[in-house]
Design a protein around this motif. Structure first.
Motif, PDB file in Angstrom:
ATOM      1  N   PHE A   1       5.673  -1.039   1.870  1.00 51.35           N
ATOM      2  CA  PHE A   1       6.450  -0.457   0.887  1.00 51.35           C
ATOM      3  C   PHE A   1       6.126   1.224   1.063  1.00 51.35           C
ATOM      4  N   ASN A   2       7.036   2.087   0.644  1.00 51.62           N
ATOM      5  CA  ASN A   2       6.539   3.205   0.382  1.00 51.62           C
ATOM      6  C   ASN A   2       6.298   3.565  -0.844  1.00 51.62           C
ATOM      7  N   GLU A   3       5.507   4.692  -1.301  1.00 49.79           N
ATOM      8  CA  GLU A   3       4.971   4.952  -2.727  1.00 49.79           C
ATOM      9  C   GLU A   3       5.982   4.824  -3.736  1.00 49.79           C
ATOM     10  N   ASN A   4       7.184   5.320  -3.393  1.00 53.29           N
ATOM     11  CA  ASN A   4       8.282   4.920  -4.557  1.00 53.29           C
ATOM     12  C   ASN A   4       8.645   3.628  -4.892  1.00 53.29           C
ATOM     13  N   GLU A   5       8.246   2.604  -4.096  1.00 56.54           N
ATOM     14  CA  GLU A   5       8.730   1.045  -4.239  1.00 56.54           C
ATOM     15  C   GLU A   5       7.628   0.430  -4.605  1.00 56.54           C
ATOM     16  N   LEU A   6       6.737   1.073  -5.550  1.00 64.74           N
ATOM     17  CA  LEU A   6       5.473   0.230  -6.131  1.00 64.74           C
ATOM     18  C   LEU A   6       5.870  -0.896  -6.890  1.00 64.74           C
ATOM     19  N   ASN A   7       6.899  -0.733  -7.717  1.00 63.67           N
ATOM     20  CA  ASN A   7       7.055  -1.849  -8.635  1.00 63.67           C
ATOM     21  C   ASN A   7       7.575  -2.957  -7.932  1.00 63.67           C
ATOM     22  N   GLU A   8       8.413  -2.863  -6.588  1.00 62.85           N
ATOM     23  CA  GLU A   8       8.695  -3.864  -5.594  1.00 62.85           C
ATOM     24  C   GLU A   8       7.697  -4.470  -5.263  1.00 62.85           C
ATOM     25  N   ALA A   9       6.484  -3.679  -4.815  1.00 63.47           N
ATOM     26  CA  ALA A   9       5.559  -4.289  -4.085  1.00 63.47           C
ATOM     27  C   ALA A   9       4.634  -5.236  -5.080  1.00 63.47           C
ATOM     28  N   VAL A  10       4.371  -4.717  -6.474  1.00 63.94           N
ATOM     29  CA  VAL A  10       3.930  -5.396  -7.370  1.00 63.94           C
ATOM     30  C   VAL A  10       4.631  -6.751  -7.689  1.00 63.94           C
ATOM     31  N   SER A  11       5.999  -6.582  -7.542  1.00 62.36           N
ATOM     32  CA  SER A  11       6.785  -8.085  -7.721  1.00 62.36           C
ATOM     33  C   SER A  11       6.400  -8.918  -6.559  1.00 62.36           C
TER      34      SER A  11
ATOM     35  N   LEU B   1      -3.195  -2.623   0.511  1.00 64.33           N
ATOM     36  CA  LEU B   1      -3.796  -1.795   1.188  1.00 64.33           C
ATOM     37  C   LEU B   1      -3.389  -0.618   0.802  1.00 64.33           C
ATOM     38  N   CYS B   2      -3.955   0.466   0.316  1.00 65.50           N
ATOM     39  CA  CYS B   2      -3.405   1.782   0.044  1.00 65.50           C
ATOM     40  C   CYS B   2      -4.316   2.774  -0.273  1.00 65.50           C
ATOM     41  N   GLU B   3      -3.995   3.977  -0.229  1.00 61.76           N
ATOM     42  CA  GLU B   3      -4.755   5.218  -0.707  1.00 61.76           C
ATOM     43  C   GLU B   3      -5.578   5.094  -2.019  1.00 61.76           C
ATOM     44  N   SER B   4      -6.598   6.034  -2.202  1.00 61.36           N
ATOM     45  CA  SER B   4      -7.406   5.831  -3.490  1.00 61.36           C
ATOM     46  C   SER B   4      -6.429   6.154  -4.636  1.00 61.36           C
ATOM     47  N   ASP B   5      -5.671   6.884  -4.956  1.00 57.68           N
ATOM     48  CA  ASP B   5      -5.006   7.048  -6.062  1.00 57.68           C
ATOM     49  C   ASP B   5      -4.046   5.907  -6.495  1.00 57.68           C
ATOM     50  N   VAL B   6      -3.551   5.436  -5.590  1.00 59.20           N
ATOM     51  CA  VAL B   6      -2.534   4.395  -5.608  1.00 59.20           C
ATOM     52  C   VAL B   6      -3.397   2.985  -6.026  1.00 59.20           C
ATOM     53  N   CYS B   7      -4.435   2.984  -5.449  1.00 58.86           N
ATOM     54  CA  CYS B   7      -5.474   1.823  -5.760  1.00 58.86           C
ATOM     55  C   CYS B   7      -5.771   1.907  -7.257  1.00 58.86           C
ATOM     56  N   ALA B   8      -6.002   3.164  -7.873  1.00 57.70           N
ATOM     57  CA  ALA B   8      -6.505   3.156  -9.052  1.00 57.70           C
ATOM     58  C   ALA B   8      -5.244   2.825 -10.072  1.00 57.70           C
ATOM     59  N   GLN B   9      -3.981   2.927  -9.800  1.00 56.51           N
ATOM     60  CA  GLN B   9      -2.921   2.477 -10.440  1.00 56.51           C
ATOM     61  C   GLN B   9      -2.617   1.217 -10.457  1.00 56.51           C
ATOM     62  N   LEU B  10      -3.374   0.356  -9.520  1.00 57.15           N
ATOM     63  CA  LEU B  10      -3.299  -1.183  -9.264  1.00 57.15           C
ATOM     64  C   LEU B  10      -4.379  -1.790  -9.741  1.00 57.15           C
ATOM     65  N   PHE B  11      -5.022  -1.326 -10.964  1.00 54.44           N
ATOM     66  CA  PHE B  11      -6.231  -1.981 -11.626  1.00 54.44           C
ATOM     67  C   PHE B  11      -6.013  -3.176 -11.848  1.00 54.44           C
ATOM     68  N   GLY B  12      -6.730  -4.202 -11.480  1.00 55.03           N
ATOM     69  CA  GLY B  12      -6.614  -5.561 -12.023  1.00 55.03           C
ATOM     70  C   GLY B  12      -6.024  -6.323 -10.665  1.00 55.03           C
ATOM     71  N   PHE B  13      -5.431  -5.748  -9.697  1.00 53.68           N
ATOM     72  CA  PHE B  13      -5.032  -6.345  -8.368  1.00 53.68           C
ATOM     73  C   PHE B  13      -5.986  -6.265  -7.559  1.00 53.68           C
ATOM     74  N   ARG B  14      -5.967  -7.304  -6.383  1.00 57.22           N
ATOM     75  CA  ARG B  14      -6.796  -7.272  -5.259  1.00 57.22           C
ATOM     76  C   ARG B  14      -6.172  -5.919  -4.400  1.00 57.22           C
ATOM     77  N   THR B  15      -7.238  -5.085  -4.197  1.00 59.19           N
ATOM     78  CA  THR B  15      -6.940  -3.811  -3.431  1.00 59.19           C
ATOM     79  C   THR B  15      -7.918  -3.496  -2.302  1.00 59.19           C
ATOM     80  N   LEU B  16      -7.547  -2.717  -1.204  1.00 59.50           N
ATOM     81  CA  LEU B  16      -8.426  -2.509  -0.309  1.00 59.50           C
ATOM     82  C   LEU B  16      -8.108  -0.624  -0.134  1.00 59.50           C
TER      83      LEU B  16
END
Ligand code: AMP
Ligand code: MG
Length: 337
Positions: A238-248, A263-278
């Motif tokens: 997904f691109n950065e504007n499709e984060l909601n779709e990615a979370v769904s 798998l995403c860059e650091s500031d996107v990881c920070a927004q995805l707190f509580g999810f598994r991230t790399l």
């Protein structure tokens, strides 16, 4: 066959030299990714590389040499900009494509009349290449289409029992494959983006193009036409504007008993707190360094790896984005041309 992972001491370099002279294949550290090397002058040794990797027979190999090796018998002349680029960037992660004199095995270039040459800066690679004092044909040391290896362990995971020796130089600092630059024309042209960027090449050569194969045309760099660097699990992108779709998608997958991971860059990881991230990091250089290690981690910890496209473009990010698109099976467009 037992596969040994050994450091670059005199004793083990000598062993590596013996294997290469016997026509064996030896994996070695470089500053980009690990290479799977064999004597480029021997048909049999070069064919062994293709067989071990399961590499398509039309995907040519890069020849690696040490910094003092005289490449003039291997190439049919070089334009002035190429000499300037050599002085500016070699040894380093830049592969230069020249008209070939046909002195190395014909299987290296797979029928092209050009030869790709690289002088790696990794001390392990330099010592190995000096010790053998031969041109060494070497693609990345992964099974064809799998993620390129950036540690000796990654090589071992793909080739345990199939090659005698891995020369361990630690983790690769660069992390993505070398820039491949066509030096056969009036203006240098990038065939594969990497750590030596278009901007860096232009600053020395004055100009630098980026090649994109036209529909139906035979690609100039056949390797770039293949799906590549793929983790062995299901993927989505997904691109950065499709984060909601990615979370769904993540939540749905989890409901169905899958183990998704972002798998995403650091500031996107920070927004995805509580999810598994790399966490890929925040700069182009760090993302390049981490990408393959995280793709290999991803395939181990997740059944669905969800990539989020980083925001930055240009410079090293051209190479990072290209590798991500290939890993996640996205058509690579011409946005960076
Ligand atoms: P790898 O070693 O697996 O990173 O792949 C080597 C890359 O270099 C592939 O994309 C090849 O297509 C490219 N390459 C090798 N030799 C040549 C050549 N003579 N002309 C153009 N591209 C080349
Ligand atoms: Mg490769």
């Amino acid at each position: 066959m037992e596969t040994q992972i050994l450091s670059c001491s005199c004793e083990w370099l000598e062993l590596a030299r013996r294997y290469i002279e016997e026509g064996e294949v030896v994996a070695f550290h470089t500053e980009t990714v690990y290479g799977l090397g064999a004597n480029a002058l021997s048909d049999e040794a070069v064919l062994k590389i293709f067989e071990l990797k399961g590499r398509p027979a039309d995907n040519p190999l890069i020849v690696h040499v040490h910094r003092e090796y005289d490449i003039s018998p291997l190439i049919d002349g070089e334009p002035p900009y190429a000499a300037a680029l050599r002085r500016a960037f070699l040894p380093g992660p830049l592969t230069m494509v020249y008209p070939s004199t046909g002195k190395v095995s014909k299987y290296v270039s797979c029928g092209l009349n050009t030869l790709a040459i690289r002088v790696p800066s990794s001390p392990t690679a330099q010592e190995f290449l000096k010790c053998v004092d031969l041109p060494i044909a070497a693609p990345s040391a992964n099974l064809s289409k799998h993620v390129s290896p950036v540690t000796a362990r990654h090589v071992y995971d793909d080739f345990n029992g199939k090659i005698p020796l891995i020369l361990d130089g630690g983790a690769c600092s660069g992390g993505i494959e070398s820039t491949v630059l066509d030096c056969t024309g009036k203006v240098p042209q990038i065939l594969r983006e990497g750590l030596v960027t278009r901007e860096m090449i232009s600053s020395v050569a004055g100009e630098c193009g980026v090649y994109h194969a036209q529909n139906g045309e035979k690609p100039k760099s056949p390797g770039m036409a293949y799906k590549h660097y793929s983790p062995r699990c299901r993927t989505a992108f997904f691109n950065e504007n499709e984060l909601n779709e990615a979370v769904s998608l993540y939540k749905e997958a989890e409901k169905e008993g899958e183990t998704p991971c972002f798998l995403c860059e650091s500031d996107v990881c920070a927004q995805l707190f509580g999810f598994r991230t790399l966490d890929l990091g925040g700069t182009g250089e760090v993302m390049a360094q981490r990408l393959y290690d995280l793709l290999r981690k991803g395939e181990k910890v997740a059944t669905l790896l969800i990539g989020i496209e980083p925001k930055q473009k240009g410079g090293v990010m051209a190479g990072v984005r290209n590798r991500m698109h290939r890993a996640f099976g996205v058509e690579h467009g011409t946005e960076e041309s």
